[in-house]
Motif scaffolding. Structure first.
Motif: not given
Length: 107
Positions: A78-89
């Motif tokens: 998810c981080k690689d596909a959406n650079p610059g986004h916040h990632i939440r678990l």
């Protein structure tokens, strides 16, 4: 005049003032989520929208997934596909039908 404009202060979930999680601390959080028998899900959003209640769901929740490495791989994807986004678990508790936990993995 209405509406009153209040300056926006960034805050994303409880303890958002803590330092960024490193890989080992993130793995500990995923292990805890799995031990609680919660179903993991990965969400992402643009930083300017991080205070919104609704984040974009990355794929479907990983229902029944207990492999920590696979959950970490999905977070990284998810981080690689959406650079610059916040990632939440998010950990969903099936018994109580609510979120057992939610934490920002990457900001």
């Amino acid at each position: 005049p209405w509406p009153v404009r209040i300056p926006f202060t960034y805050c994303s979930n409880t303890f958002s003032y803590l330092p960024q999680l490193n890989q080992s601390r993130l793995k500990e959080q995923v292990e805890y989520l799995v031990r609680q028998d919660w179903d993991p899900a990965v969400e992402h959003v643009e930083p300017e929208r991080s205070s919104w209640n609704y984040w974009y769901l990355w794929k479907l929740p990983l229902f029944g997934e207990r492999n920590v490495e696979l959950v970490l791989a999905e977070i990284q994807s998810c981080k690689d596909a959406n650079p610059g986004h916040h990632i939440r678990l998010v950990g969903y508790d099936q018994m109580k039908q609510n979120q057992g936990t939610a934490l920002v993995a990457y900001r």
